[in-house]
Scaffold this motif. Structure first.
Motif, PDB file in Angstrom:
ATOM      1  N   GLY A 169      -8.535   0.928  12.694  1.00  0.00           N
ATOM      2  CA  GLY A 169      -8.630   0.296  11.371  1.00  0.00           C
ATOM      3  C   GLY A 169      -8.378   1.233  10.212  1.00  0.00           C
ATOM      4  N   GLU A 170      -8.340   2.551  10.464  1.00  0.00           N
ATOM      5  CA  GLU A 170      -8.214   3.479   9.328  1.00  0.00           C
ATOM      6  C   GLU A 170      -6.807   3.459   8.723  1.00  0.00           C
ATOM      7  OE1 GLU A 170     -11.124   6.390   8.778  1.00  0.00           O
ATOM      8  OE2 GLU A 170      -9.667   7.984   8.548  1.00  0.00           O
ATOM      9  N   LEU A 171      -5.791   3.287   9.562  1.00  0.00           N
ATOM     10  CA  LEU A 171      -4.429   3.187   9.013  1.00  0.00           C
ATOM     11  C   LEU A 171      -4.317   1.957   8.109  1.00  0.00           C
ATOM     12  CD1 LEU A 171      -1.408   3.815   8.737  1.00  0.00           C
ATOM     13  CD2 LEU A 171      -1.024   2.645  10.907  1.00  0.00           C
ATOM     14  N   GLU A 172      -4.869   0.837   8.581  1.00  0.00           N
ATOM     15  CA  GLU A 172      -4.796  -0.402   7.803  1.00  0.00           C
ATOM     16  C   GLU A 172      -5.519  -0.230   6.457  1.00  0.00           C
ATOM     17  OE1 GLU A 172      -5.639  -0.179  11.042  1.00  0.00           O
ATOM     18  OE2 GLU A 172      -3.685  -0.909  11.753  1.00  0.00           O
ATOM     19  N   LYS A 173      -6.689   0.432   6.520  1.00  0.00           N
ATOM     20  CA  LYS A 173      -7.461   0.688   5.304  1.00  0.00           C
ATOM     21  C   LYS A 173      -6.641   1.563   4.339  1.00  0.00           C
ATOM     22  CE  LYS A 173     -11.375   3.167   5.428  1.00  0.00           C
ATOM     23  NZ  LYS A 173     -12.755   3.617   5.692  1.00  0.00           N
ATOM     24  N   THR A 174      -5.978   2.565   4.920  1.00  0.00           N
ATOM     25  CA  THR A 174      -5.146   3.470   4.124  1.00  0.00           C
ATOM     26  C   THR A 174      -4.005   2.711   3.448  1.00  0.00           C
ATOM     27  OG1 THR A 174      -5.654   5.264   5.647  1.00  0.00           O
ATOM     28  CG2 THR A 174      -3.708   5.545   4.249  1.00  0.00           C
ATOM     29  N   GLU A 175      -3.385   1.828   4.201  1.00  0.00           N
ATOM     30  CA  GLU A 175      -2.273   1.063   3.631  1.00  0.00           C
ATOM     31  C   GLU A 175      -2.750   0.165   2.490  1.00  0.00           C
ATOM     32  OE1 GLU A 175       1.147   0.835   7.030  1.00  0.00           O
ATOM     33  OE2 GLU A 175      -0.421  -0.687   7.139  1.00  0.00           O
ATOM     34  N   LYS A 176      -3.937  -0.415   2.653  1.00  0.00           N
ATOM     35  CA  LYS A 176      -4.484  -1.259   1.577  1.00  0.00           C
ATOM     36  C   LYS A 176      -4.737  -0.424   0.321  1.00  0.00           C
ATOM     37  CE  LYS A 176      -6.706  -4.889   4.182  1.00  0.00           C
ATOM     38  NZ  LYS A 176      -7.946  -5.155   4.914  1.00  0.00           N
ATOM     39  N   PHE A 177      -5.313   0.742   0.541  1.00  0.00           N
ATOM     40  CA  PHE A 177      -5.579   1.682  -0.547  1.00  0.00           C
ATOM     41  C   PHE A 177      -4.257   2.022  -1.253  1.00  0.00           C
ATOM     42  CE2 PHE A 177      -7.709   6.159  -1.247  1.00  0.00           C
ATOM     43  CZ  PHE A 177      -7.446   6.076  -2.599  1.00  0.00           C
ATOM     44  N   SER A 182     -10.764   6.069  -3.963  1.00  0.00           N
ATOM     45  CA  SER A 182     -11.030   7.039  -2.902  1.00  0.00           C
ATOM     46  C   SER A 182     -12.484   6.920  -2.441  1.00  0.00           C
ATOM     47  CB  SER A 182     -10.720   8.440  -3.424  1.00  0.00           C
ATOM     48  OG  SER A 182     -11.192   9.416  -2.533  1.00  0.00           O
ATOM     49  N   ALA A 183     -13.387   6.789  -3.412  1.00  0.00           N
ATOM     50  CA  ALA A 183     -14.802   6.627  -3.077  1.00  0.00           C
ATOM     51  C   ALA A 183     -15.034   5.280  -2.402  1.00  0.00           C
ATOM     52  CB  ALA A 183     -15.633   6.745  -4.350  1.00  0.00           C
ATOM     53  N   GLU A 184     -14.414   4.253  -2.949  1.00  0.00           N
ATOM     54  CA  GLU A 184     -14.601   2.890  -2.431  1.00  0.00           C
ATOM     55  C   GLU A 184     -14.141   2.788  -0.972  1.00  0.00           C
ATOM     56  OE1 GLU A 184     -12.825  -0.024  -5.049  1.00  0.00           O
ATOM     57  OE2 GLU A 184     -12.645  -1.446  -3.376  1.00  0.00           O
ATOM     58  N   TYR A 185     -12.981   3.350  -0.672  1.00  0.00           N
ATOM     59  CA  TYR A 185     -12.431   3.265   0.688  1.00  0.00           C
ATOM     60  C   TYR A 185     -12.940   4.382   1.598  1.00  0.00           C
ATOM     61  CZ  TYR A 185      -9.145  -0.440  -0.556  1.00  0.00           C
ATOM     62  OH  TYR A 185      -8.585  -1.639  -0.926  1.00  0.00           O
ATOM     63  N   ASN A 186     -13.668   5.321   0.993  1.00  0.00           N
ATOM     64  CA  ASN A 186     -14.143   6.475   1.753  1.00  0.00           C
ATOM     65  C   ASN A 186     -12.989   7.219   2.439  1.00  0.00           C
ATOM     66  OD1 ASN A 186     -16.079   8.257   2.659  1.00  0.00           O
ATOM     67  ND2 ASN A 186     -16.484   7.085   4.532  1.00  0.00           N
ATOM     68  N   LEU A 187     -11.915   7.426   1.677  1.00  0.00           N
ATOM     69  CA  LEU A 187     -10.757   8.180   2.173  1.00  0.00           C
ATOM     70  C   LEU A 187     -10.412   9.237   1.126  1.00  0.00           C
ATOM     71  CD1 LEU A 187      -8.506   5.238   3.445  1.00  0.00           C
ATOM     72  CD2 LEU A 187      -9.571   6.990   4.883  1.00  0.00           C
ATOM     73  N   LYS A 188     -10.285  10.479   1.573  1.00  0.00           N
ATOM     74  CA  LYS A 188      -9.973  11.562   0.628  1.00  0.00           C
ATOM     75  C   LYS A 188      -8.531  11.437   0.128  1.00  0.00           C
ATOM     76  CE  LYS A 188     -13.241  15.186   1.168  1.00  0.00           C
ATOM     77  NZ  LYS A 188     -14.059  14.948   2.395  1.00  0.00           N
ATOM     78  N   VAL A 189      -8.315  11.870  -1.087  1.00  0.00           N
ATOM     79  CA  VAL A 189      -6.969  11.850  -1.681  1.00  0.00           C
ATOM     80  C   VAL A 189      -6.669  13.210  -2.296  1.00  0.00           C
ATOM     81  CG1 VAL A 189      -5.484  10.842  -3.457  1.00  0.00           C
ATOM     82  CG2 VAL A 189      -7.106   9.406  -2.245  1.00  0.00           C
ATOM     83  N   ALA A 190      -5.493  13.730  -2.020  1.00  0.00           N
ATOM     84  CA  ALA A 190      -5.015  14.929  -2.709  1.00  0.00           C
ATOM     85  C   ALA A 190      -3.866  14.499  -3.600  1.00  0.00           C
ATOM     86  CB  ALA A 190      -4.543  15.968  -1.696  1.00  0.00           C
ATOM     87  N   ASN A 191      -3.884  14.915  -4.842  1.00  0.00           N
ATOM     88  CA  ASN A 191      -2.818  14.534  -5.769  1.00  0.00           C
ATOM     89  C   ASN A 191      -1.880  15.708  -6.046  1.00  0.00           C
ATOM     90  OD1 ASN A 191      -3.152  11.694  -6.820  1.00  0.00           O
ATOM     91  ND2 ASN A 191      -5.251  12.460  -7.040  1.00  0.00           N
ATOM     92  N   VAL A 192      -0.637  15.496  -5.743  1.00  0.00           N
ATOM     93  CA  VAL A 192       0.423  16.488  -5.956  1.00  0.00           C
ATOM     94  C   VAL A 192       1.539  15.703  -6.613  1.00  0.00           C
ATOM     95  CG1 VAL A 192       2.078  17.993  -4.822  1.00  0.00           C
ATOM     96  CG2 VAL A 192      -0.172  17.627  -3.779  1.00  0.00           C
ATOM     97  N   PHE A 193       1.951  16.067  -7.813  1.00  0.00           N
ATOM     98  CA  PHE A 193       2.983  15.217  -8.397  1.00  0.00           C
ATOM     99  C   PHE A 193       3.844  15.837  -9.476  1.00  0.00           C
ATOM    100  CE2 PHE A 193       0.267  14.154 -11.945  1.00  0.00           C
ATOM    101  CZ  PHE A 193      -1.002  14.174 -11.401  1.00  0.00           C
ATOM    102  N   HIS A 194       4.979  15.177  -9.678  1.00  0.00           N
ATOM    103  CA  HIS A 194       5.914  15.568 -10.719  1.00  0.00           C
ATOM    104  C   HIS A 194       5.365  15.014 -12.036  1.00  0.00           C
ATOM    105  CE1 HIS A 194       8.271  16.486  -7.273  1.00  0.00           C
ATOM    106  NE2 HIS A 194       8.653  15.261  -7.026  1.00  0.00           N
ATOM    107  N   ALA A 195       4.496  15.775 -12.678  1.00  0.00           N
ATOM    108  CA  ALA A 195       3.779  15.268 -13.840  1.00  0.00           C
ATOM    109  C   ALA A 195       4.726  14.991 -15.002  1.00  0.00           C
ATOM    110  CB  ALA A 195       2.722  16.288 -14.266  1.00  0.00           C
ATOM    111  N   GLY A 196       5.742  15.820 -15.133  1.00  0.00           N
ATOM    112  CA  GLY A 196       6.640  15.719 -16.285  1.00  0.00           C
ATOM    113  C   GLY A 196       7.299  14.367 -16.387  1.00  0.00           C
TER     114      GLY A 196
END
Lengths: 485, 485
Positions: free
Chosen positions: B390-398, B360-374
């Protein structure tokens, strides 16, 4: 086609001598599985012990168009491991290592030849166990369990084999090593894991299985109730399920089975009851106590001749001992028996049992009924004497009629034993031409030359055509008074 | 190839006019599904309402080699229902009838276009419900659920779609009507039911589904705990599972997701917590009380910033409202987001979350984590702005990097959303050439011309070769200090 001696010489080129059995006197030990009505001396038996050896064997067979039948412990009740007069019997007996128990992820990775019960024994020190428990679990192997999608008493609550495995390592008939499924929650791509489970050795040779393990329940209680009629026992089964109780086992036995089991196991069964129900509850102590109360409340509304409630683990085991010994018990009172395996929707229990009873009179062959009542999986055992000319044929006709009825009421010709050679004709009844054709296409996608376990599980369209228009799928209903869902 | 007008004329020969949409201005409503990053105007959309109409459409397409994409409600998050520039978009919207609810057998037979939640609503009067509950359950259809093997919060305890269905009625690309599976416990023959489940519309068109229903639990309790670190929350998940509690939901959200959800839903979440766990317990009252005590005991050993224990159904719903609104909540604070869906073995939760945070820091894109932890099913939401070049492409790479990591630790590139167009390249990572080849053989067994939903789910070997040797299956371990199971 190669002769036995030629095959022996050829396989010795890449297998150690002790991995090959080609002497007729030794081969006879492999001439049948647990469906002993069918016998065939194998041409040769191979005992590889590495993945590479299996790959070499299969590549050789593929190149030379040699048929291959895989075999675990040979406990199949449908002739799934019946050998061929021409072809290899591939024993997985040497694939017998438990590779890893991962207590954190609750999984065990084991080789295909590991016995079902050995998994639970090895997992026991972590407080875990493997849930599917076929009656043959002392002997049967996990590879065979996967091939037949084996069930057992606990499958009512915990599912069949297919619900309890995560990953397979297999070798295709072309000698390719594939990993199927994954160790995670779900796998991407088509669900080949489920496709291979229950494919009866027709699609690939299974070498390794990763199974799910479950925590051992804190408490287990077993309740035995004796009824004055089979219909009443069947009705109690429906009532228990309707009350939102999911027993870890819900088994029914009729009078003939009760008497045989009692004589054999001395489990304290009520020998005058027309039927008994055995209901096992497991889970947290409070949960078991609550469910136990619910079940006992339900049973109160029936005319119960006998009621036993286990207080100790020993009492649990004693009650189960009769049920688990029912098959050998029948074996003691009849020269031969034929164990059927069909499923029906639960609501047809009573009329189907009556139908079987009428057939028993018609064919003059005794039947003992032992079955997983909770999930509608019948196991009528037809008693016969193979030494009386024509009696086996009569028995098979009787059995076929039972399976036809299972299909008619919307059930299936196998609950957990597989189709094998035994029920291949009834597959023509269960499926129409289009559906069978789709099965053949799947077979072709794995084994285009049809080398793996030929003649089992999926009939040719030609065979079904010869049997005549047997297909009754969505046909007329035999019990129009019971609504078809 | 036919033009749009030609197709319109040809289909009018055997379909009513209102079953065809061919006007460009109307077609734009169908240019994408819930993965809006991909858009394509369909050539034509058809709305059949009978089995015969579907058969005619498919026979026509088969004879004329026209591609077909099936569509339910279009809620796929992986582009599974993305239309084609040339080909038919086959909407099942008119297959919207609940055919039968069989309370005795606890099954419901419904047409493919029935909404997931509508099944539970219809079953409610019998005290029953359908367990799998994707977040989109108000809108998504059961046919789409089967095609994607959809999951949801309750799948930890009750399994994915594949564990909750019994029978399908489908039409093949050749126009053949097949019944797959059975209404009984098990079905003989290869398990085509499981094979079709999760096959993303590549094998057949699903028209009818018989699902299993479950009794509604007597009691439900929800516990919310706020943690000062994500690692601690992950550790608590492992401890709860290790204590033999099987929650009916065990969800985790990180701080960014908590804040967004709280602003949106006002659920009373602790906005300063680094992570929250939401743990739902269901079952008999005693059982829930006992499990609740066990969970609270475990939570005591952590530094808990906030603890909420529901006392009423309203409080349960309030706690869930934040989690269930998390995706739209993120949608409010970012122009676009990209919802990932990978699975990992639970024990890798902490290092994988840290890896995502570093990316997230490397790509400079925020991430929110929501998940089925169990069950280790991650849903990192990458926030981006599609209007920034270019931001969509960067997001896809991430996103691709996250999925690669899931595979490296032994997980999977999809938990419940499917592969679709989104993750087709990562399939090259998850599977080797032999495994992909086997998938193609399966495809061929159903759809030899490759007409159904081309370009989705299973990449061509050529595509994978072009991407280079990406396959890392059984490759090096990224976290050698954590033992690989």
């Amino acid at each position: 086609m190669y002769t036995r001696d030629e095959l022996n010489t050829l396989f010795q080129k890449f297998l150690p001598k002790d991995a090959i059995v080609a002497a007729v006197e030794e081969l006879s030990a492999f001439e049948c599985d647990a469906l002993t009505a069918y016998k065939q001396l194998p041409q040769i038996v191979l005992f590889p012990e590495t993945v590479e050896q299996v790959q070499k064997i299969l590549r050789f067979c593929y190149q030379n168009k040699i048929h291959v039948v895989s075999r675990g412990a040979g406990t199949s009740l449908s002739g799934g491991a019946l050998p061929l007069a021409e072809g290899v019997l591939l024993s997985l007996a040497k694939f017998n290592r438990i590779l890893k128990i991962d207590a954190d992820n609750r999984t065990a990775s084991v080789q295909a030849g590991v016995r079902n019960l050995a998994i639970s024994q090895a997992a026991s020190k972590y407080g875990l166990y493997y849930a599917p428990d076929p009656s043959s679990q002392i002997a049967c192997t996990i590879g065979g369990n996967v091939a037949e999608n084996a069930g057992g008493v606990h499958c009512l609550k915990y599912g069949l084999t297919t619900h309890n495995i995560l990953e397979l390592k297999v070798v295709t008939v072309e000698g390719e090593f594939l990993t199927i499924g994954s160790q995670g929650l779900d796998s991407s791509g088509y669900d080949l894991l489920a496709l291979l489970t229950g494919s009866e050795g027709l699609l690939a040779v299974i070498l390794e299985v990763t199974v799910k393990l479950l925590p051992k329940p804190d408490a287990v209680q077993v309740i035995l109730a004796g009824f004055d009629s089979v219909v009443q026992a069947g009705s109690a089964v429906a009532a228990i399920i309707a009350a939102n109780v999911t027993p870890s086992g819900l088994e029914m036995m009729d009078n003939y089975a009760i008497r045989a089991a009692e004589e054999f196991a001395h489990a304290g069964y009520p020998v005058d009851a027309a039927a008994i129900l055995i209901c096992e509850l497991d889970g947290a102590s409070d949960e078991v106590a609550e469910e136990s109360n619910t079940v006992l409340e339900i049973l109160k509304s029936y005319n119960i001749l006998e009621l036993q409630i286990s207080k100790t683990e020993e009492q649990c085991l004693l009650i189960w001992s009769g049920r688990k010994g029912a098959f050998p018990a029948i074996g003691r009172i009849a020269p031969d028996y034929y164990c059927m395996d069909g499923t029906i929707p639960r609501k047809y229990l009573a009329p189907v049992l009556e139908y079987i009873s009428n057939l028993s009179a018609e064919y003059n062959l005794k039947v003992a009924n032992v079955f997983h009542a909770g999930d509608g999986n019948l196991h009528p055992l037809i008693l016969y004497d193979a030494n009386i000319p024509g009696e086996l044929e009569k028995t098979e006709k009787f059995g076929a009629k039972i399976l036809e009825m299972c299909v008619k009421v919307g059930g299936s010709i196998t609950g957990e034993h597989g189709v094998g050679v035994e029920k291949i004709n009834q597959m023509c009844l269960q499926f129409n031409t289009l559906e069978l054709e789709q099965f053949h296409r799947i077979k072709h996608a794995f084994d285009s030359l049809g080398l793996l376990n030929p003649g089992k599980a999926i009939p040719t369209l030609h065979r079904c055509a010869e049997l005549g228009a047997m297909h009754v799928h969505n046909g007329e209903l035999p019990f129009p008074d019971i609504e078809r869902f």
